[in-house]
Design a protein around this motif. Structure first.
Motif, PDB file in Angstrom:
ATOM      1  N   ILE A 396       0.833  -1.215   0.000  1.00  8.30           N
ATOM      2  CA  ILE A 396       0.000   0.000   0.000  1.00  8.30           C
ATOM      3  C   ILE A 396       0.865   1.261   0.000  1.00  8.30           C
ATOM      4  O   ILE A 396       1.826   1.361   0.773  1.00  8.30           O
ATOM      5  N   ALA A 466      -8.123   0.882   1.325  1.00 12.23           N
ATOM      6  CA  ALA A 466      -6.833   0.243   1.622  1.00 12.23           C
ATOM      7  C   ALA A 466      -6.967  -0.693   2.827  1.00 12.23           C
ATOM      8  O   ALA A 466      -6.447  -1.814   2.821  1.00 12.23           O
ATOM      9  N   ALA A 467      -7.694  -0.244   3.863  1.00 15.13           N
ATOM     10  CA  ALA A 467      -7.846  -1.068   5.070  1.00 15.13           C
ATOM     11  C   ALA A 467      -8.632  -2.335   4.750  1.00 15.13           C
ATOM     12  O   ALA A 467      -8.308  -3.421   5.256  1.00 15.13           O
ATOM     13  N   ALA A 470      -6.363  -4.658   3.046  1.00 13.24           N
ATOM     14  CA  ALA A 470      -5.375  -5.143   4.013  1.00 13.24           C
ATOM     15  C   ALA A 470      -5.927  -6.324   4.815  1.00 13.24           C
ATOM     16  O   ALA A 470      -5.217  -7.283   5.115  1.00 13.24           O
ATOM     17  N   VAL A 476       0.761  -7.331   5.144  1.00 14.19           N
ATOM     18  CA  VAL A 476       0.608  -6.045   4.472  1.00 14.19           C
ATOM     19  C   VAL A 476       1.926  -5.278   4.586  1.00 14.19           C
ATOM     20  O   VAL A 476       2.571  -5.316   5.641  1.00 14.19           O
ATOM     21  N   VAL A 478       3.040  -1.373   4.153  1.00 13.33           N
ATOM     22  CA  VAL A 478       2.649   0.007   3.847  1.00 13.33           C
ATOM     23  C   VAL A 478       3.905   0.834   3.637  1.00 13.33           C
ATOM     24  O   VAL A 478       4.806   0.825   4.487  1.00 13.33           O
ATOM     25  N   VAL A 506      -4.759   0.706   8.579  1.00 16.35           N
ATOM     26  CA  VAL A 506      -4.305  -0.571   8.003  1.00 16.35           C
ATOM     27  C   VAL A 506      -3.819  -1.493   9.115  1.00 16.35           C
ATOM     28  O   VAL A 506      -4.137  -2.686   9.145  1.00 16.35           O
ATOM     29  N   THR A 513       1.267  -6.186   9.744  1.00 15.92           N
ATOM     30  CA  THR A 513       1.600  -5.076   8.848  1.00 15.92           C
ATOM     31  C   THR A 513       3.026  -4.623   9.090  1.00 15.92           C
ATOM     32  O   THR A 513       3.425  -4.397  10.234  1.00 15.92           O
TER      33      THR A 513
END
Ligand code: BGC
Length: 743
Positions: A396, A466-467, A470, A476, A478, A506, A513
């Motif tokens: 992302i 985006a979330a 995710a 994920v 970012v 996210v 993440t």
């Protein structure tokens, strides 16, 4: 050029004595730089000597032949001077005696080409931010980076590189920190000194800059940095001293700011007493661009060369000599220093010429090596490396599909492989000088490394979208970016364009993440507890994309360590508010900002960065020296020895399951002082492997400057030391103390 010149002289049947001497020095390296420079300067007329001391702008935007926005100042609406290559500075040659033109380009991160406007279409290898170079804790990589840079400059025809930024990080919002090597004098001095040596190994002069205490960009042309002499010598000047010792730069660039009330470029203490007196510096002092404020006073203080500006003081030099205001000897000495550096570095014997061959692949590899060794894994709950179990990977934001961010200002390199400009929200000159992304896509590199995985991308502009994506992923990644640039400091240590909110959302949607930060300074990370990993990628340069992908995928283990403290809040800083800061008056390069001089106090004294944190018993977000990797290390059996030098011997073991590199750091607190880094070792170990390691302290770091005696002294008493993974980590590893006599 010299060969042609020697030929011309020898063909003349009536050789003068001066001509014969010149012909001899031109061809005889064995005579050494002092004798060769003396002969050449003695053969010059006063006008020719004066000519060496006045730099012109080496580019003119009019030569581009494109319409310029109205915000471009009149002084920049010129054509490139004949003979100049299109760069920051140019001084015409003195062909009669064989002195080549001075072709000066910026060089903090590669051969500079600000916004691509100086030489249209001319690209170069772009190195990661100097902060990344410092984060490698590896002077041999800095040497390789310098040699790469020097070779490229040489092949493009430049013989002076305005490199070697070694100002310590005192202000974590300083827009130029990315060009410098962090907050510690030993680390910064060693890294920058090695980079300078590398450039000069390729027969191109390098500067070190900006001398000195140029710690913030706010009010950069006028602010008055105030620090007492002993503290100055033990901190910022020490970084310069170490860099000069190691790199032997041909030139020193004095800074824009004042130091204790006197502009750096006419400061007798700084230039005359310390640099040319105590350190016996043999090279020349050039002013930063537009940093001179006087003629006779500046020359007397130690300035040798004035950089381009609209109202030049050195334009009055000939008249000042005629009227007795400046002695011809001082002019000769300034010219001599320039010519001497040209001989000492080998510029005369191996002249730079445009059109040389550049090994782009080898140079890109250097950029990648620095990026790989300089990124810092700040946090990892096990999200990284991305294992084979991670089948669906969502990437992302941060233009990760396109490339990686670089820092802005005079150091800007237009990277090989192309670039894109991020003009979001910018107008006028700011849009003209918009942040540059080199086209080295981390997303593409990750896809190539993980053909087995489903790798999807979202640009991050819609937080909810985006979330949601995710949530569906195994892992994920970012990407967050924050541009920094010369001429302005950051408003706050946060992420722009709503990226803090994006990461928080996210991270809340998927705790697996990892965040990759392309920033040139510390940021506060309000979302830190919500994410599993953070990789500090700085501005990662020409091959940033593949380097990030290799570290994420675990093909290479991270080995960088922080060269600056990451504070937990601005309140922890010695200056919670930046002196003179006005959020509404920030302009690229500081162009067009007029403010009255104001003071910048330094209550931290010589206790810069982690030493201030120790003094105040503050806990940072991440400490200086911190950095994780994919294995763990144990320290045991510390033995400290004193005497002439202090050293520490200990056993280091790789206690994990993967190969990895530890940067073991030795910190010493002399009696009554805070701990400081006095040495380190970068050690690569296989899983389970142990090694006995010895670190010797650099003796300069054990002493304090005794103002009354005008000398360095080692105090008698108790020296506390610890070996650790980061500043302040002494409870985790090993500590000892020694009782020493004074020296
Ligand atoms: C910067 C220097 C740079 C010079 C020439 C100045 O504004 O402060 O670092 O070398 O410009 O571009």
């Amino acid at each position: 050029m010299l060969k042609r010149f020697v030929g011309l002289l020898l063909m003349t049947s009536t050789l003068t004595a001066a001509g014969a001497a010149l012909a001899q020095v031109a061809s005889s390296e064995a005579l050494g730089p002092d004798a060769r420079a003396k002969t050449m300067v003695d053969a010059m007329t006063l006008d020719e000597q004066i000519g060496l001391l006045r730099t012109q702008a080496g580019f003119g935007l009019l030569s581009l032949g494109v319409p310029l926005p109205p915000s471009i100042p009149q002084s920049m609406r010129k054509a490139t001077p004949p003979g100049a290559l299109g760069s920051a500075g140019y001084v015409p040659p003195v062909e009669r005696v064989g002195m080549p033109a001075q072709q000066m380009s910026d060089a903090s991160l590669g051969v500079g080409n600000l916004g691509g406007f100086l030489r249209r279409g001319d690209e170069a290898t772009s190195l990661p931010a100097t902060l990344a170079l410092a984060a490698t804790f590896d002077p041999s990589l800095a040497l390789a980076a310098g040699e790469m840079l020097g070779a490229e400059a040489h092949a493009k025809g430049f013989n002076v590189q305005l490199a070697g930024g070694v100002n310590l990080t005192r202000e974590p919002r300083n827009g130029r920190n990315f060009e410098y090597a962090g907050e510690d004098p030993l680390l910064a001095g060693q890294i920058v000194g090695a980079q300078v040596a590398g450039i000069q190994n390729r027969h191109v002069v390098s500067t070190v800059k900006h001398f000195a205490l140029n710690a913030q960009e706010t009010g950069r042309f006028v602010h008055d940095a105030q620090l007492d002499e002993a503290a100055l010598r033990e901190s910022d000047l020490l970084a310069f001293e170490i860099a000069i010792d190691r790199g032997r730069p041909g030139a020193v660039m004095c800074a824009y700011n004042k130091i204790n009330g006197v502009y750096a470029c006419e400061n007798p203490f700084l230039l005359g007493k310390v640099l040319k007196g105590d350190w016996k510096y043999p090279g020349w002092v050039m002013s930063d661009w537009g940093a001179s404020h006087s003629l006779a006073a500046a020359l007397k203080a130690g300035l040798d060369q004035e950089s381009p500006q609209d109202d030049p003081y050195f334009g009055g030099l000939k008249a000042a000599v005629a009227s007795g205001g400046v002695s011809p000897e001082r002019v000769r000495e300034a010219a001599y220093r320039i010519v001497r550096s040209f001989y000492a570095v080998g510029v005369m014997d191996d002249p730079a010429k445009p059109g040389g061959v550049i090994d782009k692949d080898a140079h890109a590899q250097v950029a990648e090596d620095v990026a790989l060794a300089g990124m810092v894994l700040l946090k990892n709950d096990g999200v990284l490396p991305l294992t084979a179990i991670a089948r669906k990977i969502v990437v992302i934001g941060g233009f990760a599909d396109k490339g990686v961010l670089s820092g802005g200002g005079s150091s800007q390199v237009m990277p090989y492989g192309g670039h894109l400009l991020d003009r979001r929200g910018l107008e006028g000159i700011a849009a003209f000088l918009a942040p540059v992304y080199g086209l080295s896509s981390p997303l593409a590199a990750l896809k190539a490394l993980r053909p087995d995985a489903d790798v999807q991308f979202d640009d991050g502009t819609d937080v909810a979208r985006a979330a949601a994506l995710a949530k569906s992923a195994d892992v994920v990644v970012v990407f967050a970016t924050r541009p920094e640039e010369e001429g302005m400091d950051a408003i706050a240590p946060d992420l722009p364009y709503g990226q803090d909110d994006l990461i928080a959302a996210v991270g809340a949607a998927n705790p697996h993440t990892a965040v990759v930060l392309e920033t040139g300074n510390p940021i506060l990370m309000p979302w830190l507890s919500k994410v599993g990993a953070v990789l500090q990628a700085w501005y990662p340069g020409q091959r940033g994309g593949p380097a990030i992908a290799k570290l994420l995928a675990g093909e290479v283990a991270p080995s960088g360590r922080l060269p600056m403290t990451f504070p937990a809040s601005v309140a922890q800083s010695p200056r919670p508010a930046i002196p003179g800061f006005d959020p509404n008056n920030r302009k690229p390069l500081g162009l067009g900002i007029k403010v009255e001089p104001f003071a910048v106090p330094f209550p931290e004294g010589a206790d810069v960065g982690y030493r201030w944190f120790e003094r105040r018993k503050e806990r940072p977000l991440f400490a200086f020296g911190h950095g994780l990797t994919y294995t763990t290390f144990g320290y045991a059996k510390l033995m400290a020895t004193g005497g002439e030098g202090v050293s520490a011997t200990f056993t280091l073991t790789n206690t994990g399951k993967r190969a990895g590199t530890e940067v073991a750091q030795l910190y010493v607190a002399p009696p009554g002082k805070t701990h400081r880094l006095v040495g380190w070792a970068r050690v690569a170990l296989a899983p389970g492997e142990s090694r006995q390691v010895t670190i010797h302290a650099d003796p300069r770091l054990l002493a304090s400057y005794d103002l009354k005696a005008g000398a360095w002294r080692r105090a008698a008493g108790r020296y506390d030391l610890y070996v650790g993974k980061a500043a302040g980590s002494r409870d985790l590893v090993a500590q000892a103390s020694l009782t020493e006599g004074g020296r």
